[in-house]
Design a protein around this motif. Sequence first.
Motif, PDB file in Angstrom:
ATOM      1  N   ILE A  79       0.834  -1.204   0.000  1.00 56.27           N
ATOM      2  CA  ILE A  79       0.000   0.000   0.000  1.00 56.27           C
ATOM      3  C   ILE A  79       0.866   1.249   0.000  1.00 56.27           C
ATOM      4  CG2 ILE A  79      -1.642   1.335   1.392  1.00 56.27           C
ATOM      5  CD1 ILE A  79      -2.880  -1.344   2.239  1.00 56.27           C
ATOM      6  N   GLN A  80       1.999   1.205   0.734  1.00 61.74           N
ATOM      7  CA  GLN A  80       2.879   2.376   0.831  1.00 61.74           C
ATOM      8  C   GLN A  80       3.598   2.693  -0.483  1.00 61.74           C
ATOM      9  OE1 GLN A  80       5.397   3.235   4.206  1.00 61.74           O
ATOM     10  NE2 GLN A  80       3.535   4.388   4.630  1.00 61.74           N
ATOM     11  N   LYS A 115      -5.019  -1.553   9.321  1.00 57.56           N
ATOM     12  CA  LYS A 115      -3.637  -1.649   8.843  1.00 57.56           C
ATOM     13  C   LYS A 115      -3.471  -0.882   7.528  1.00 57.56           C
ATOM     14  CE  LYS A 115       0.484  -3.703   9.358  1.00 57.56           C
ATOM     15  NZ  LYS A 115       1.333  -3.547  10.558  1.00 57.56           N
ATOM     16  N   SER A 116      -4.441  -1.016   6.655  1.00 63.11           N
ATOM     17  CA  SER A 116      -4.397  -0.329   5.365  1.00 63.11           C
ATOM     18  C   SER A 116      -4.517   1.176   5.543  1.00 63.11           C
ATOM     19  CB  SER A 116      -5.526  -0.848   4.464  1.00 63.11           C
ATOM     20  OG  SER A 116      -5.439  -2.248   4.289  1.00 63.11           O
ATOM     21  N   ALA A 121      -2.070   6.692   5.671  1.00 58.79           N
ATOM     22  CA  ALA A 121      -1.801   7.881   6.497  1.00 58.79           C
ATOM     23  C   ALA A 121      -0.302   8.089   6.683  1.00 58.79           C
ATOM     24  CB  ALA A 121      -2.492   7.734   7.853  1.00 58.79           C
ATOM     25  N   ASP A 122       0.429   6.988   6.917  1.00 55.61           N
ATOM     26  CA  ASP A 122       1.878   7.082   7.104  1.00 55.61           C
ATOM     27  C   ASP A 122       2.579   7.539   5.832  1.00 55.61           C
ATOM     28  OD1 ASP A 122       1.546   6.272   9.694  1.00 55.61           O
ATOM     29  OD2 ASP A 122       2.184   4.204   9.355  1.00 55.61           O
ATOM     30  N   LYS A 127       5.928  11.758   3.677  1.00 52.08           N
ATOM     31  CA  LYS A 127       6.267  12.547   2.494  1.00 52.08           C
ATOM     32  C   LYS A 127       5.933  14.028   2.647  1.00 52.08           C
ATOM     33  CE  LYS A 127       6.298  12.153  -2.505  1.00 52.08           C
ATOM     34  NZ  LYS A 127       5.960  11.286  -3.666  1.00 52.08           N
ATOM     35  N   TYR A 128       4.839  14.328   3.357  1.00 53.46           N
ATOM     36  CA  TYR A 128       4.367  15.720   3.432  1.00 53.46           C
ATOM     37  C   TYR A 128       4.290  16.253   4.859  1.00 53.46           C
ATOM     38  CZ  TYR A 128       3.031  14.715  -1.387  1.00 53.46           C
ATOM     39  OH  TYR A 128       3.054  14.366  -2.710  1.00 53.46           O
TER      40      TYR A 128
END
Length: 391
Positions: A79-80, A115-116, A121-122, A127-128
């Motif tokens: 997902i990341q 978890k997803s 969110a992470d 990144k931002y």
Amino acid sequence: MDKDFKMVATTIFGLESVLADELKQLGAKGVKESVRSVSFRGDKGFMYKANIALRTAIRILKPIKTCKIYDEEDLYESIQKIKWEKYFNTEETFAVSAVVNSKNFTSNSHYITLKSKDAIADYFRYKYDKRPNVDLQYPDVKIHIHIQKDWLTISLDSSGNSLHKRGYRSATNIAPINEVLAAGLVLLSGYTGDQNFIDPMCGSGTILIEAAMIANRIPANINRKHFGFENWKDYDEDLYFTIQDSLLKKIKNSHFKIMGFDKAPSAVRKAQQNVINANLDEFIGIHHVNFFNSKKEVFGDTTILFNPPYGERLSIDVKEFYTKIGDTLKHNYPNSTAWIITSDMDALKYVGLRTSKRIPLKNGDLDCRFVKYELYEGSKKSKKNNTDIIY
């Protein structure tokens, strides 16, 4: 011109072939049935068209990544790796849903959803230095996670709210039927608007409304206020209204009778309100009538389709109730085809009529049968007393 891409339409168990036929008639490419879903290909305009027009779809998903995974860490990392800023930003909200069917994952779907959500969110936080908020009710973007054995599919939900939420039902009774299931029953019956239609236990009128929309070729979700894709970065409003207008031009007027009965005045009032909400009051008549005291008064072939109480959520004497259904049909409704859906297989024995078709379906968590009875004139003498005349 937009390129074609893969999409997946989800549905209710037992309606996969009906949904596949709908997609083919709309012009979908590469239609392939699976359990509770049908995959197909089309462009952006077709995605809009599918959401507006399909009667038996619950959601239209657009897969953005498919890969093999073996545990929760694989899920998180996969997902990341998606560039999520392509789809929404930190000022917008999102929500995640998950379906898991894999021995590799002992966690329930709720844990996979969390978890997803954390992985997305992470991604933004790393990144931002800021993360988008979750909004479970009205998210800007809905993301669907599907794990089947070793395969992960991550999709954008183009529908937003489930497509069974047509936008016309403001009033319901006990145990109302899902709009997608109601439409599926009508389509499975073969009804197309070329004969009379009766729902003799109409409740809040859902089956009648879906039948009238089918008879008049009215798009299933024309009353919806919003679709999920309207929040997407590539949403094309002009294209959407062009697609909508082309579907509206295909509407026709059916001149056959569509009628609903119910013995409860409150149900009649609710059904009438929902019919008005759907702008179908000129096509549907709702009558305060006890089906057991009624008889056929319309000329020509007639489809009778109803969702009687199962005994699951409504208290009835099953033997007496279903015996009266069979007696009323065979004595008072000649030259008709009757369809009944029920989860009580024993109840069907009391109807006392031979079924010509039995179709397995799901109504929520209930295993059901959708059964067909062909009723012929002259097989039984009609009862002449204690009947309500319906026009």
